[in-house]
Design a protein around this motif. Structure first.
Motif, mmCIF file in Angstrom:
data_model
loop_
_atom_site.group_PDB
_atom_site.id
_atom_site.type_symbol
_atom_site.label_atom_id
_atom_site.label_comp_id
_atom_site.label_asym_id
_atom_site.label_seq_id
_atom_site.Cartn_x
_atom_site.Cartn_y
_atom_site.Cartn_z
ATOM 1 N N ASP A 11 0.847 -1.203 0.000
ATOM 2 C CA ASP A 11 0.000 0.000 0.000
ATOM 3 C C ASP A 11 0.886 1.258 0.000
ATOM 4 O OD1 ASP A 11 -1.646 2.195 0.862
ATOM 5 O OD2 ASP A 11 -3.103 0.734 1.592
ATOM 6 N N PRO A 12 0.674 2.157 -0.968
ATOM 7 C CA PRO A 12 1.574 3.322 -1.080
ATOM 8 C C PRO A 12 1.589 4.237 0.142
ATOM 9 C CG PRO A 12 -0.233 3.429 -2.699
ATOM 10 C CD PRO A 12 -0.310 2.084 -2.064
ATOM 11 N N VAL A 13 0.526 4.209 0.959
ATOM 12 C CA VAL A 13 0.511 5.090 2.138
ATOM 13 C C VAL A 13 1.654 4.728 3.098
ATOM 14 C CG1 VAL A 13 -1.065 3.764 3.638
ATOM 15 C CG2 VAL A 13 -1.040 6.266 3.776
ATOM 16 N N LEU A 14 2.111 3.474 3.010
ATOM 17 C CA LEU A 14 3.219 3.032 3.874
ATOM 18 C C LEU A 14 4.548 3.664 3.458
ATOM 19 C CD1 LEU A 14 2.266 -0.741 4.110
ATOM 20 C CD2 LEU A 14 1.961 0.999 5.887
ATOM 21 N N ARG A 15 4.559 4.326 2.299
ATOM 22 C CA ARG A 15 5.782 4.984 1.823
ATOM 23 C C ARG A 15 5.720 6.505 1.981
ATOM 24 N NH1 ARG A 15 9.766 1.626 2.321
ATOM 25 N NH2 ARG A 15 9.722 -0.197 0.980
ATOM 26 N N SER A 16 4.677 7.001 2.642
ATOM 27 C CA SER A 16 4.536 8.453 2.807
ATOM 28 C C SER A 16 5.512 9.001 3.840
ATOM 29 C CB SER A 16 3.135 8.805 3.320
ATOM 30 O OG SER A 16 2.159 8.296 2.490
ATOM 31 N N THR A 17 6.002 10.209 3.576
ATOM 32 C CA THR A 17 6.671 10.975 4.619
ATOM 33 C C THR A 17 5.586 11.822 5.259
ATOM 34 O OG1 THR A 17 8.698 11.020 3.348
ATOM 35 C CG2 THR A 17 8.480 12.668 5.092
ATOM 36 N N CYS A 18 5.248 11.519 6.507
ATOM 37 C CA CYS A 18 4.065 12.124 7.121
ATOM 38 C C CYS A 18 4.362 13.522 7.647
ATOM 39 C CB CYS A 18 3.579 11.248 8.272
ATOM 40 S SG CYS A 18 3.127 9.602 7.731
ATOM 41 N N PRO A 19 3.423 14.454 7.446
ATOM 42 C CA PRO A 19 3.575 15.791 8.031
ATOM 43 C C PRO A 19 3.270 15.793 9.537
ATOM 44 C CG PRO A 19 1.527 15.661 6.771
ATOM 45 C CD PRO A 19 2.198 14.315 6.634
ATOM 46 N N ALA A 20 3.765 16.813 10.227
ATOM 47 C CA ALA A 20 3.583 16.925 11.680
ATOM 48 C C ALA A 20 2.111 17.109 12.043
ATOM 49 C CB ALA A 20 4.386 18.110 12.201
ATOM 50 N N ALA A 42 -4.809 -6.548 17.183
ATOM 51 C CA ALA A 42 -4.043 -7.226 16.119
ATOM 52 C C ALA A 42 -3.511 -8.617 16.507
ATOM 53 C CB ALA A 42 -2.936 -6.324 15.601
ATOM 54 N N PRO A 43 -2.820 -8.860 17.628
ATOM 55 C CA PRO A 43 -2.237 -7.881 18.536
ATOM 56 C C PRO A 43 -0.843 -7.510 18.067
ATOM 57 C CG PRO A 43 -1.929 -10.094 19.424
ATOM 58 C CD PRO A 43 -2.560 -10.244 18.057
ATOM 59 N N GLY A 44 -0.437 -6.277 18.456
ATOM 60 C CA GLY A 44 0.902 -5.822 18.122
ATOM 61 C C GLY A 44 1.468 -4.977 19.240
ATOM 62 N N VAL A 45 2.762 -4.678 19.156
ATOM 63 C CA VAL A 45 3.424 -3.866 20.182
ATOM 64 C C VAL A 45 3.577 -2.411 19.733
ATOM 65 C CG1 VAL A 45 4.662 -5.815 21.190
ATOM 66 C CG2 VAL A 45 5.752 -4.466 19.381
ATOM 67 N N GLY A 46 3.143 -2.121 18.501
ATOM 68 C CA GLY A 46 3.241 -0.742 18.033
ATOM 69 C C GLY A 46 2.427 -0.555 16.772
ATOM 70 N N LEU A 47 2.006 0.688 16.553
ATOM 71 C CA LEU A 47 1.244 1.008 15.346
ATOM 72 C C LEU A 47 1.469 2.486 15.030
ATOM 73 C CD1 LEU A 47 -0.902 -0.330 13.389
ATOM 74 C CD2 LEU A 47 -2.637 0.777 14.813
ATOM 75 N N ALA A 48 1.764 2.747 13.778
ATOM 76 C CA ALA A 48 1.990 4.133 13.337
ATOM 77 C C ALA A 48 0.812 4.577 12.473
ATOM 78 C CB ALA A 48 3.294 4.215 12.540
ATOM 79 N N ALA A 49 0.509 5.874 12.504
ATOM 80 C CA ALA A 49 -0.675 6.400 11.808
ATOM 81 C C ALA A 49 -0.761 5.985 10.330
ATOM 82 C CB ALA A 49 -0.743 7.918 11.965
ATOM 83 N N PRO A 50 0.351 6.030 9.561
ATOM 84 C CA PRO A 50 0.203 5.636 8.145
ATOM 85 C C PRO A 50 -0.252 4.182 7.974
ATOM 86 C CG PRO A 50 2.517 6.009 8.717
ATOM 87 C CD PRO A 50 1.691 6.560 9.844
ATOM 88 N N GLN A 51 -0.029 3.352 8.994
ATOM 89 C CA GLN A 51 -0.484 1.956 8.904
ATOM 90 C C GLN A 51 -2.004 1.839 8.941
ATOM 91 O OE1 GLN A 51 2.338 0.448 12.129
ATOM 92 N NE2 GLN A 51 2.236 -1.290 10.717
ATOM 93 N N VAL A 52 -2.684 2.897 9.389
ATOM 94 C CA VAL A 52 -4.142 2.907 9.306
ATOM 95 C C VAL A 52 -4.603 3.962 8.305
ATOM 96 C CG1 VAL A 52 -4.539 1.896 11.578
ATOM 97 C CG2 VAL A 52 -4.337 4.381 11.390
ATOM 98 N N GLY A 53 -3.676 4.335 7.395
ATOM 99 C CA GLY A 53 -4.034 5.203 6.286
ATOM 100 C C GLY A 53 -4.040 6.688 6.612
ATOM 101 N N HIS A 135 11.255 1.259 15.143
ATOM 102 C CA HIS A 135 10.450 0.687 14.056
ATOM 103 C C HIS A 135 9.267 1.603 13.728
ATOM 104 C CE1 HIS A 135 8.474 -2.889 11.997
ATOM 105 N NE2 HIS A 135 7.464 -2.058 12.154
ATOM 106 N N GLU A 136 8.556 2.055 14.759
ATOM 107 C CA GLU A 136 7.365 2.892 14.519
ATOM 108 C C GLU A 136 7.746 4.262 13.965
ATOM 109 O OE1 GLU A 136 4.641 1.396 14.370
ATOM 110 O OE2 GLU A 136 5.434 -0.366 15.379
ATOM 111 N N LEU A 137 8.848 4.827 14.472
ATOM 112 C CA LEU A 137 9.263 6.143 13.968
ATOM 113 C C LEU A 137 9.680 6.057 12.504
ATOM 114 C CD1 LEU A 137 8.882 6.970 16.874
ATOM 115 C CD2 LEU A 137 10.964 8.335 16.709
ATOM 116 N N ASP A 138 10.293 4.956 12.111
ATOM 117 C CA ASP A 138 10.616 4.736 10.691
ATOM 118 C C ASP A 138 9.370 4.866 9.820
ATOM 119 O OD1 ASP A 138 13.331 4.314 10.796
ATOM 120 O OD2 ASP A 138 13.242 2.139 10.530
ATOM 121 N N HIS A 139 8.255 4.277 10.304
ATOM 122 C CA HIS A 139 7.009 4.310 9.523
ATOM 123 C C HIS A 139 6.599 5.741 9.172
ATOM 124 C CE1 HIS A 139 5.415 0.265 9.189
ATOM 125 N NE2 HIS A 139 5.605 0.008 10.471
ATOM 126 N N LEU A 140 6.913 6.697 10.045
ATOM 127 C CA LEU A 140 6.481 8.083 9.822
ATOM 128 C C LEU A 140 7.229 8.721 8.655
ATOM 129 C CD1 LEU A 140 6.209 9.210 13.544
ATOM 130 C CD2 LEU A 140 4.519 8.019 12.134
#
Ligand code: NI
Length: 167
Positions: A11-20, A42-53, A135-140
């Motif tokens: 999903d291309p949203v996973l490649r976004s550089t997210c704004p503040a 999920a369960p998971g230990v972390g989730l970043a906003a782009p992972q939910v679009g 890991h989560e900060l990378d997603h941002l």
């Protein structure tokens, strides 16, 4: 609260550089509540906003997966201001199911972020929690854990992803 759809690679949203995040309002509170619920389900230990679009600099981390409520970290506009040590260990991602790979990460990080009201704070994390935060900060910034692989290991994971019909 609601469980959100987790976006899956490629999903291309996973490649976004997210704004503040600039607005600390009710919508932000709701988004964080939903992300926490989605992470636990999920369960998971972390989730970043782009992972939910959602393209925002926001991530939640809880290495206890809800067992210890005080472990929940809500990181808004986070940045790593100091890191040290290095450890190679297995890592996975809710957006790349069925894969885990050994990735090098710092064993200690100091993070600066804002809370739900926009108030800045700092925290320090070690070992697995430090890994989860990195890991989560990378997603941002649109970076996925597989991007840290090099050479043959990178080729092998690309073949694996193709086999899973993800790419
Ligand atoms: Ni991930």
């Amino acid at each position: 609260m609601a469980i959100l759809e987790i976006r899956i690679f490629p999903d291309p949203v996973l490649r976004s550089t997210c704004p503040a995040v600039e607005t600390f309002d009710e919508d932000l509170h709701r988004l964080v509540d939903d992300m926490v619920e989605t992470m636990y389900a999920a369960p998971g230990v972390g989730l970043a906003a782009p992972q939910v679009g959602v393209e925002k600099r926001l991530a939640v981390v809880d290495v206890s997966v809800s067992k210890e409520p005080e472990r929940l970290l809500v990181l808004i506009n986070p940045e790593i201001v100091e890191s040290s040590g290095r450890e190679v260990d297995f890592e996975g991602c809710l957006s790349i199911p069925q894969l885990s790979e050994k990735i090098a990460r710092p064993t200690h990080v100091r993070v600066r972020a804002q809370d739900l009201d926009g108030v800045p704070f700092e925290l320090e994390a070690e070992e697995f929690e430090a890994r989860a935060i990195c890991h989560e900060l990378d997603h941002l910034d649109g970076v996925l854990f597989i991007d840290h692989l090099k050479g043959l290991r990178r080729d092998r994971i690309r073949r694996k992803l193709r086999k899973l019909e993800l790419v």
